[in-house]
Design a protein around this motif. Structure first.
Motif, PDB file in Angstrom:
ATOM      1  N   ASN A   1      29.364 -13.419  -4.787  1.00  0.00           N
ATOM      2  CA  ASN A   1      30.446 -14.413  -4.795  1.00  0.00           C
ATOM      3  C   ASN A   1      31.191 -14.420  -6.124  1.00  0.00           C
ATOM      4  N   ILE A   2      30.443 -14.375  -7.219  1.00  0.00           N
ATOM      5  CA  ILE A   2      31.061 -14.423  -8.545  1.00  0.00           C
ATOM      6  C   ILE A   2      31.935 -13.196  -8.789  1.00  0.00           C
ATOM      7  N   ARG A   3      31.522 -12.071  -8.264  1.00  0.00           N
ATOM      8  CA  ARG A   3      32.285 -10.840  -8.487  1.00  0.00           C
ATOM      9  C   ARG A   3      33.552 -10.779  -7.623  1.00  0.00           C
ATOM     10  N   GLN A   4      33.749 -11.773  -6.785  1.00  0.00           N
ATOM     11  CA  GLN A   4      34.993 -11.850  -6.018  1.00  0.00           C
ATOM     12  C   GLN A   4      35.991 -12.811  -6.653  1.00  0.00           C
ATOM     13  N   GLY A   5      35.582 -13.440  -7.766  1.00  0.00           N
ATOM     14  CA  GLY A   5      36.469 -14.388  -8.417  1.00  0.00           C
ATOM     15  C   GLY A   5      36.409 -14.257  -9.922  1.00  0.00           C
ATOM     16  N   LEU A   6      35.552 -15.058 -10.543  1.00  0.00           N
ATOM     17  CA  LEU A   6      35.458 -15.100 -12.004  1.00  0.00           C
ATOM     18  C   LEU A   6      35.277 -13.720 -12.625  1.00  0.00           C
ATOM     19  N   ASN A   7      34.422 -12.898 -12.023  1.00  0.00           N
ATOM     20  CA  ASN A   7      34.113 -11.585 -12.609  1.00  0.00           C
ATOM     21  C   ASN A   7      34.621 -10.419 -11.770  1.00  0.00           C
ATOM     22  N   LYS A   8      35.715 -10.630 -11.081  1.00  0.00           N
ATOM     23  CA  LYS A   8      36.246  -9.576 -10.215  1.00  0.00           C
ATOM     24  C   LYS A   8      36.751  -8.372 -11.009  1.00  0.00           C
ATOM     25  N   ASN A   9      36.975  -8.556 -12.311  1.00  0.00           N
ATOM     26  CA  ASN A   9      37.484  -7.455 -13.132  1.00  0.00           C
ATOM     27  C   ASN A   9      36.369  -6.692 -13.850  1.00  0.00           C
ATOM     28  N   LEU A  10      35.114  -6.939 -13.457  1.00  0.00           N
ATOM     29  CA  LEU A  10      33.990  -6.246 -14.089  1.00  0.00           C
ATOM     30  C   LEU A  10      33.345  -5.285 -13.100  1.00  0.00           C
ATOM     31  N   GLY A  11      32.915  -4.133 -13.620  1.00  0.00           N
ATOM     32  CA  GLY A  11      32.217  -3.157 -12.795  1.00  0.00           C
ATOM     33  C   GLY A  11      30.720  -3.262 -12.990  1.00  0.00           C
ATOM     34  N   PHE A  12      30.037  -2.099 -12.928  1.00  0.00           N
ATOM     35  CA  PHE A  12      28.577  -2.106 -13.000  1.00  0.00           C
ATOM     36  C   PHE A  12      28.045  -1.230 -14.131  1.00  0.00           C
TER      37      PHE A  12
ATOM     38  N   LYS B   1      26.766   5.273  -7.579  1.00  0.00           N
ATOM     39  CA  LYS B   1      26.119   5.696  -8.813  1.00  0.00           C
ATOM     40  C   LYS B   1      25.691   4.468  -9.623  1.00  0.00           C
ATOM     41  N   GLY B   2      24.600   4.616 -10.358  1.00  0.00           N
ATOM     42  CA  GLY B   2      24.138   3.532 -11.227  1.00  0.00           C
ATOM     43  C   GLY B   2      23.572   2.360 -10.460  1.00  0.00           C
ATOM     44  N   PHE B   3      22.956   2.633  -9.305  1.00  0.00           N
ATOM     45  CA  PHE B   3      22.424   1.549  -8.470  1.00  0.00           C
ATOM     46  C   PHE B   3      21.022   1.176  -8.957  1.00  0.00           C
ATOM     47  N   THR B   4      20.835  -0.110  -9.233  1.00  0.00           N
ATOM     48  CA  THR B   4      19.567  -0.585  -9.794  1.00  0.00           C
ATOM     49  C   THR B   4      18.403  -0.275  -8.857  1.00  0.00           C
ATOM     50  N   GLY B   5      17.376   0.343  -9.439  1.00  0.00           N
ATOM     51  CA  GLY B   5      16.188   0.694  -8.669  1.00  0.00           C
ATOM     52  C   GLY B   5      16.213   2.129  -8.188  1.00  0.00           C
ATOM     53  N   ILE B   6      17.394   2.746  -8.141  1.00  0.00           N
ATOM     54  CA  ILE B   6      17.513   4.130  -7.676  1.00  0.00           C
ATOM     55  C   ILE B   6      17.803   5.052  -8.866  1.00  0.00           C
ATOM     56  N   ASP B   7      18.982   4.914  -9.451  1.00  0.00           N
ATOM     57  CA  ASP B   7      19.289   5.741 -10.621  1.00  0.00           C
ATOM     58  C   ASP B   7      19.685   4.895 -11.826  1.00  0.00           C
ATOM     59  N   SER B   8      19.311   3.611 -11.778  1.00  0.00           N
ATOM     60  CA  SER B   8      19.505   2.715 -12.915  1.00  0.00           C
ATOM     61  C   SER B   8      18.277   1.827 -13.005  1.00  0.00           C
ATOM     62  N   GLU B   9      17.785   1.667 -14.199  1.00  0.00           N
ATOM     63  CA  GLU B   9      16.494   0.999 -14.396  1.00  0.00           C
ATOM     64  C   GLU B   9      16.589  -0.517 -14.207  1.00  0.00           C
ATOM     65  N   TYR B  10      15.512  -1.081 -13.656  1.00  0.00           N
ATOM     66  CA  TYR B  10      15.356  -2.545 -13.629  1.00  0.00           C
ATOM     67  C   TYR B  10      14.197  -2.912 -14.542  1.00  0.00           C
ATOM     68  N   GLU B  11      14.464  -3.711 -15.551  1.00  0.00           N
ATOM     69  CA  GLU B  11      13.439  -4.131 -16.501  1.00  0.00           C
ATOM     70  C   GLU B  11      12.808  -5.432 -16.015  1.00  0.00           C
ATOM     71  N   LYS B  12      11.563  -5.349 -15.572  1.00  0.00           N
ATOM     72  CA  LYS B  12      10.888  -6.526 -15.026  1.00  0.00           C
ATOM     73  C   LYS B  12      10.686  -7.590 -16.110  1.00  0.00           C
ATOM     74  N   PRO B  13      10.817  -8.859 -15.744  1.00  0.00           N
ATOM     75  CA  PRO B  13      10.577  -9.935 -16.707  1.00  0.00           C
ATOM     76  C   PRO B  13       9.147  -9.887 -17.250  1.00  0.00           C
ATOM     77  N   GLU B  14       9.004 -10.130 -18.539  1.00  0.00           N
ATOM     78  CA  GLU B  14       7.690 -10.077 -19.165  1.00  0.00           C
ATOM     79  C   GLU B  14       6.917 -11.383 -18.997  1.00  0.00           C
ATOM     80  N   ALA B  15       7.607 -12.502 -19.081  1.00  0.00           N
ATOM     81  CA  ALA B  15       6.916 -13.792 -18.983  1.00  0.00           C
ATOM     82  C   ALA B  15       7.785 -14.813 -18.246  1.00  0.00           C
ATOM     83  N   PRO B  16       8.064 -14.567 -16.979  1.00  0.00           N
ATOM     84  CA  PRO B  16       8.883 -15.537 -16.222  1.00  0.00           C
ATOM     85  C   PRO B  16       8.100 -16.821 -15.961  1.00  0.00           C
ATOM     86  N   GLU B  17       8.826 -17.893 -15.711  1.00  0.00           N
ATOM     87  CA  GLU B  17       8.152 -19.152 -15.372  1.00  0.00           C
ATOM     88  C   GLU B  17       7.473 -19.076 -14.007  1.00  0.00           C
ATOM     89  N   LEU B  18       7.987 -18.189 -13.131  1.00  0.00           N
ATOM     90  CA  LEU B  18       7.428 -18.097 -11.791  1.00  0.00           C
ATOM     91  C   LEU B  18       7.719 -16.713 -11.214  1.00  0.00           C
TER      92      LEU B  18
END
Length: 653
Positions: free
Chosen positions: A119-130, A212-229
């Protein structure tokens, strides 16, 4: 100042949104040859997106404090502003959980709003890529927006992949600097599960090299180290995930513990029953009637949560004058649940710290710390029913009852059984919740009735089911919940109604696999809009979050004038305004009538009035008594046969 004469190539390389002035990137581009910049998680072609660029600006402090704002935002007192940040792979369930959580909080009077990545990328951040730089700026903007929502007193749910630890830490810092709570929640689902879900088809495209650059496939996802949940969405249902987040927010004093949250059953614990029975045998006794025992059952099973027993005077007055309990939060309870006593009973029992309640010679409960107070019958009737007509069937019982009311803490010795072949339908609120959970229900819509089901009722229930599916629910469940306590003499008895409902299900008018048929043990009071609130809140206790309300609910003709005792539309209108019912959405009953052209029950269209026929309950009874079939499509054939059989049995009697 004038814009620098930048070429298209320079403007393309400068990706500061809206920039046409001399930024560092633009100047560097003009002064020396362009070099290809390698991007990684810790660098960007844009130096320091969050750097303060504007000058001559001063922070303006609000005149309204957060505490003051918290008093008027939502229906719960207190400032609750915070941000709940849900992070995880695409397809992990972030949006599903956040939307369900938003619905839960809003329904419980907690103002909330979900900021979703798409939703945000269709308005406030529509001018940002990945790219990493764009992703960093995306998260920075969202964190700043979320901070504003939280500062306004809302629970802001931010649902974003947000793959980089640094960006999430920056979001936390933005909130902590402002003195606002920030809760990081890792929505954890294995990659193969996310790929199997692939609702948007993005993983398939990424595997095919189309993205290209899809998280989990060819772009890394850094797991949270100490999330609240951590939410394990591959093993937990949506409702279970929501409940885990709610528990976290309750622990952190963001969400108050709801008085409805824990069903308050009043049965004596199993390991203390023998001791309680022995105690009951030594106590003086008060004889109760069948309707009193039905109210004992209502209280014991938790339908009147959070009552500890029959109402004391303070609770009775709150109920009678405000239709709510006020101690411990505003709790809708519109009908007095009281026990009456005669002058002789009061004289005999007043002063005792406890006495037993006896039905048909059997001690069924103990009333402890009893409180006697005057039963002002005329005032009670005028307020509860809006009339003091002595021919009203329930008012007649009130007038004939004792001159005293007695409240106290109730201890029920055993579950109440009526041994009428229907006890297996009498599910408690706790049992219903367990059943809905076993069915993986993500929405429960309740339909209360005291009459046989015709195809007009079925139309409304079918339509509601479809509406919920269209709203995104996957497994809506219908609670078909006939009232099973006392009713007036000319109503169809419960045993026959249950046979008729079974026939409706047998003929597949309603889907058996998504319908729960159970009996609501409350007596019927025929108190119109006042009583319909009781019917509604009781289903809320049992886990319903949608309630279908019909025409003239809990109404009847005036015993003397024969006109409607209550305006037929007021029940539905009152429910939409009633306090303390926020966790339920009211679904008004659309008027259905028999369509003579289509030969079925259909929603009434005033413009085609001549095509419709209204078949009243009186006419339906007359047809059944005479053994005449109703118009084709009015009621399932087997269900109609049950009614015909009932009325024939009445003639023989």
């Amino acid at each position: 100042l004038k814009p620098l004469p930048l070429s298209r190539e320079v403007r393309r390389r400068c990706r500061v949104p809206g920039c046409c002035w001399g930024c560092e990137v633009a100047r560097a581009s003009m002064e020396k040859p362009v070099k290809k910049v390698k991007l990684n998680n810790n660098s960007s072609c844009i130096p320091n997106w969050g750097k303060q660029r504007a000058t001559n600006v001063t922070f303006q402090a609000h005149h309204v404090s957060r505490n003051k704002r918290g008093q008027v935002v939502g229906t719960r007192g207190g400032f609750r502003g915070c941000t709940v940040w849900l992070t995880g792979l695409s397809g992990a369930g972030k949006t599903t959980v956040s939307m369900a959580l938003e619905e839960y909080l809003v329904c419980h009077g907690i103002p909330c709003y979900t900021l979703d990545g798409d939703n945000i990328r269709q308005g406030l951040n529509k001018n940002l890529g990945f790219s990493p730089g764009d992703r960093e700026e995306n998260i920075r903007r969202i964190a700043e927006v979320a901070k504003l929502f939280a500062d306004a007193g809302l629970v802001c749910l931010a649902s974003f992949i947000s793959p980089y630890t640094k960006d999430r830490k920056n979001g936390r810092t933005i909130h902590e600097t402002a003195g606002l709570p920030f809760f990081e929640i890792f929505v954890d689902a294995p990659l193969h599960v996310c790929e199997e879900r692939d609702v948007k088809g993005l993983y398939k495209k990424a595997r095919a090299g189309e993205i290209k650059g899809f998280t989990g496939i060819d772009s890394e996802y850094e797991k949270p180290e100490a999330p609240e949940l951590v939410l394990k969405t591959d093993v937990c249902s949506v409702n279970e995930c929501v409940q885990q987040v709610i528990e976290l927010l309750q622990e952190r004093d963001i969400v108050p513990v709801d008085a409805y949250a824990e069903i308050k059953e009043l049965f004596v614990p199993e390991n203390k029953v023998d001791l309680a029975r022995a105690d009951a045998d030594t106590l003086p006794a008060l004889e109760i009637n069948k309707v009193d025992l039905q109210w004992v059952q209502v209280l014991a099973e938790g339908w009147a949560t959070p009552l500890n027993g029959f109402m004391r005077e303070r609770e009775f007055l709150q109920c009678l004058h405000f239709s709510c309990l006020l101690d411990g939060g505003l709790i809708n309870l519109s009908v007095p649940i009281v026990l009456t006593a005669t002058n002789e009973d009061k004289e005999r029992l007043d002063g005792y710290t406890a006495f037993a309640l006896v039905y048909n010679g059997q001690r069924v409960a103990i009333l402890r710390n009893p409180e006697f107070y005057e039963h002002r019958k005329e005032e009670r009737c005028a307020r509860q029913w809006g009339t003091t007509c002595k021919e009203h069937p329930y008012i007649k019982m009130v007038i004939q009852s004792g001159n005293w009311l007695v409240g106290g803490d109730l201890q029920v010795l055993d579950r109440i059984y009526w041994n009428d072949g229907l006890d297996h339908y009498r599910l408690t609120p706790r049992e219903l919740k367990q059943k809905f959970k076993a069915m993986n229900a993500d929405a429960v819509f309740a339909f209360q009735l005291r009459n046989p089901v015709h195809n007009g009722h079925a139309l409304l229930m079918q339509d509601t089911f479809q509406q919920l599916i269209e709203r995104g629910y996957r497994r809506p469940v219908l609670l078909l919940h006939p009232l099973g306590g006392w009713t007036k003499d000319d109503d169809v008895p419960l045993i026959w109604r249950m046979k008729q409902h079974a026939a409706v299900l047998e003929e597949r008018i309603l889907k058996q696999e998504s319908t729960v048929v159970a009996i609501f043990p409350s007596p019927m009071m025929y108190a119109g809009p006042t009583e319909v609130q009781w019917h509604c809140r009781s289903r809320m206790i049992a886990g319903a979050n949608f309630y279908i309300v019909g025409r003239d609910p809990a109404g009847m003709p005036h015993p003397e004038t024969k006109k409607d005792l209550y305006e037929p539309t007021h029940g539905a209108k009152v429910l939409t305004m009633a306090p303390g019912l926020l966790s339920l959405e009211i679904i008004p009953f659309r008027v259905a009538a028999y369509n003579k052209v289509k030969k079925c029950m259909d929603y009434y269209d005033p413009e085609c009035h001549k095509d419709f026929e209204f078949i009243s309950g009186t006419r339906m009874r007359k047809l059944a008594q005479e053994g005449v079939n109703p118009p084709e499509g009015f009621m399932a054939a087997k269900a109609w046969a049950v009614l015909t059989e009932y009325y024939k049995s009445m003639e023989k009697a």
